[in-house]
Design an enzyme around this catalytic site. Sequence first.
Site, PDB file in Angstrom:
ATOM      1  N   ASP A  89      -6.701   3.725  10.917  1.00 58.17           N
ATOM      2  CA  ASP A  89      -6.440   2.452  11.567  1.00 58.17           C
ATOM      3  C   ASP A  89      -4.755   2.380  11.910  1.00 58.17           C
ATOM      4  O   ASP A  89      -4.426   3.261  11.541  1.00 58.17           O
ATOM      5  CB  ASP A  89      -6.756   1.357  10.616  1.00 58.17           C
ATOM      6  CG  ASP A  89      -5.735   1.003   9.168  1.00 58.17           C
ATOM      7  OD1 ASP A  89      -4.416   1.357   9.456  1.00 58.17           O
ATOM      8  OD2 ASP A  89      -6.195   1.055   8.055  1.00 58.17           O
ATOM      9  N   HIS A 104      -4.847  12.220   9.313  1.00 55.65           N
ATOM     10  CA  HIS A 104      -6.036  12.556   9.222  1.00 55.65           C
ATOM     11  C   HIS A 104      -6.478  11.794  10.644  1.00 55.65           C
ATOM     12  O   HIS A 104      -7.601  11.605  10.765  1.00 55.65           O
ATOM     13  CB  HIS A 104      -6.708  11.695   8.211  1.00 55.65           C
ATOM     14  CG  HIS A 104      -6.681  12.531   6.834  1.00 55.65           C
ATOM     15  ND1 HIS A 104      -6.877  11.774   5.764  1.00 55.65           N
ATOM     16  CD2 HIS A 104      -6.322  13.741   6.611  1.00 55.65           C
ATOM     17  CE1 HIS A 104      -6.863  12.653   4.698  1.00 55.65           C
ATOM     18  NE2 HIS A 104      -6.227  13.790   5.282  1.00 55.65           N
ATOM     19  N   SER A 177      -6.639   7.525  -3.847  1.00 50.06           N
ATOM     20  CA  SER A 177      -7.169   8.195  -4.962  1.00 50.06           C
ATOM     21  C   SER A 177      -6.601   9.503  -5.309  1.00 50.06           C
ATOM     22  O   SER A 177      -6.878   9.960  -6.199  1.00 50.06           O
ATOM     23  CB  SER A 177      -8.728   8.124  -4.923  1.00 50.06           C
ATOM     24  OG  SER A 177      -8.930   8.864  -3.644  1.00 50.06           O
TER      25      SER A 177
HETATM   26  P1  OAD Z   1     -10.246   6.349  -1.623  1.00 50.66           P
HETATM   27  O1  OAD Z   1     -11.240   5.587  -1.041  1.00 50.66           O
HETATM   28  O2  OAD Z   1     -10.286   7.838  -1.861  1.00 50.66           O
HETATM   29  O3  OAD Z   1      -9.178   5.490  -2.531  1.00 50.66           O
HETATM   30  C1  OAD Z   1      -8.531   4.366  -2.428  1.00 50.66           C
HETATM   31  C2  OAD Z   1      -7.742   3.885  -3.379  1.00 50.66           C
HETATM   32  O4  OAD Z   1      -7.217   2.598  -3.171  1.00 50.66           O
HETATM   33  C3  OAD Z   1      -8.192   3.931  -4.656  1.00 50.66           C
HETATM   34  O5  OAD Z   1      -7.539   4.771  -5.743  1.00 50.66           O
HETATM   35  C4  OAD Z   1      -8.369   2.407  -5.101  1.00 50.66           C
HETATM   36  O6  OAD Z   1      -8.192   2.243  -6.384  1.00 50.66           O
HETATM   37  C5  OAD Z   1      -7.164   1.807  -4.544  1.00 50.66           C
HETATM   38  N1  OAD Z   1      -7.509   0.457  -4.077  1.00 50.66           N
HETATM   39  C6  OAD Z   1      -8.562  -0.160  -3.837  1.00 50.66           C
HETATM   40  N2  OAD Z   1      -8.114  -1.340  -3.412  1.00 50.66           N
HETATM   41  C7  OAD Z   1      -6.838  -1.521  -3.312  1.00 50.66           C
HETATM   42  C8  OAD Z   1      -5.973  -2.648  -3.052  1.00 50.66           C
HETATM   43  N3  OAD Z   1      -6.163  -3.834  -2.901  1.00 50.66           N
HETATM   44  N4  OAD Z   1      -4.638  -2.107  -3.129  1.00 50.66           N
HETATM   45  C9  OAD Z   1      -4.157  -1.052  -3.516  1.00 50.66           C
HETATM   46  N5  OAD Z   1      -5.074  -0.244  -3.625  1.00 50.66           N
HETATM   47  C10 OAD Z   1      -6.409  -0.132  -3.724  1.00 50.66           C
HETATM   48  O7  OAD Z   1      -9.139   6.304  -0.220  1.00 50.66           O
HETATM   49  P2  OAD Z   1      -8.083   7.364   0.243  1.00 50.66           P
HETATM   50  O8  OAD Z   1      -7.414   7.885  -0.889  1.00 50.66           O
HETATM   51  O9  OAD Z   1      -7.364   6.863   1.360  1.00 50.66           O
HETATM   52  O10 OAD Z   1     -10.181  11.233   5.212  1.00 50.66           O
HETATM   53  O11 OAD Z   1      -9.066   8.756   0.836  1.00 50.66           O
HETATM   54  C11 OAD Z   1      -8.504   9.712   1.571  1.00 50.66           C
HETATM   55  C12 OAD Z   1      -9.208  10.317   2.662  1.00 50.66           C
HETATM   56  O12 OAD Z   1     -10.637  10.383   1.903  1.00 50.66           O
HETATM   57  C13 OAD Z   1      -9.360   9.411   3.599  1.00 50.66           C
HETATM   58  O13 OAD Z   1      -8.149   9.668   4.232  1.00 50.66           O
HETATM   59  C14 OAD Z   1     -10.436   9.663   4.235  1.00 50.66           C
HETATM   60  C15 OAD Z   1     -11.551  10.162   3.262  1.00 50.66           C
HETATM   61  O14 OAD Z   1     -12.594  10.813   3.283  1.00 50.66           O
HETATM   62  C16 OAD Z   1     -11.088  11.508   6.280  1.00 50.66           C
HETATM   63  O15 OAD Z   1     -11.874  11.105   6.631  1.00 50.66           O
HETATM   64  C17 OAD Z   1     -10.675  12.807   6.618  1.00 50.66           C
END
Ligand code: OAD
Length: 233
Positions: A89, A104, A177
């Site tokens: 985004d 990404h 995560s």
């Molecule tokens: P995840 O969905 O794996 O992790 C999201 C994290 O945000 C978790 O640790 C939650 O606990 C936390 N979280 C949830 N709500 C929150 C809030 N209000 N404030 C702060 N933290 C919160 O997402 P990513 O780690 O971003 O890649 O995922 C990494 C990649 O996996 C993405 O870029 C995407 C995905 O598949 C591609 O598509 C290449």
Amino acid sequence: MKKLVFLTGAGVSAESGLRTFRDSDGLWENYSVADVASHEGWLANPTLVTEFYNARRRETLEKLPNEAHRLIQSLEAQFDVSVITQNIDNLHEQAGTKHIIHLHGEVMKMCSSRNVEDSTCWLQLTPDSCEVAPGTLAADGSLLRPYVVFFGEAVPKIEEAALLTQTADIFVVVGTSLNVYPAAGLLHYVRRGVPIYVIDPKPVPTQGLHVHHIMKKASEGMRELCEQLMPLS
Ligand code: OAD
């Protein structure tokens, strides 16, 4: 000015109303990663993938930056701030952050499926024209594909991100995560002795490194971080 480097993930945009990937109700509960976000998925069914990203674009365009995005930007008054984001985004841009690396990809951009990094084929979509008809061709005659990194593909910006991470005086992880590599491996490029903060309401794997974990949602956690950083600026 001290160098403050952020690594952000879907959690930083959660309070804007965008779903994360791996939480319950996350995107990967409703879609198969293999179908819509892998290199093989794209080759097998480009129409499905094109439509999936059309939907992501419509969704993103309805959202606004939240307090966490704005607080990250506001720290530019006291620090040299850079953001490495896994998010496709554009909410960090909308909040006014100047230096952003999109590890990404970017949801508003399309590219050649023959050569993702060929900038002559990039197509910047706009809010008025954000949908791409399946089968549309890029300037080089290949299928136009979303400018996102699919699972199974290299992450072209990882080296730039690693070099930037090595220059950090303070490193902050917000809302990821730390499940996906090579992004999660960036933690190992933080120089020894540099403080690492993690803002996430849940425990995340920090690979044996000592971190200050602020177990809060992004906005509240960022407020707390700003207070903690004041004396360090
Ligand atoms: P995840 O969905 O794996 O992790 C999201 C994290 O945000 C978790 O640790 C939650 O606990 C936390 N979280 C949830 N709500 C929150 C809030 N209000 N404030 C702060 N933290 C919160 O997402 P990513 O780690 O971003 O890649 O995922 C990494 C990649 O996996 C993405 O870029 C995407 C995905 O598949 C591609 O598509 C290449």
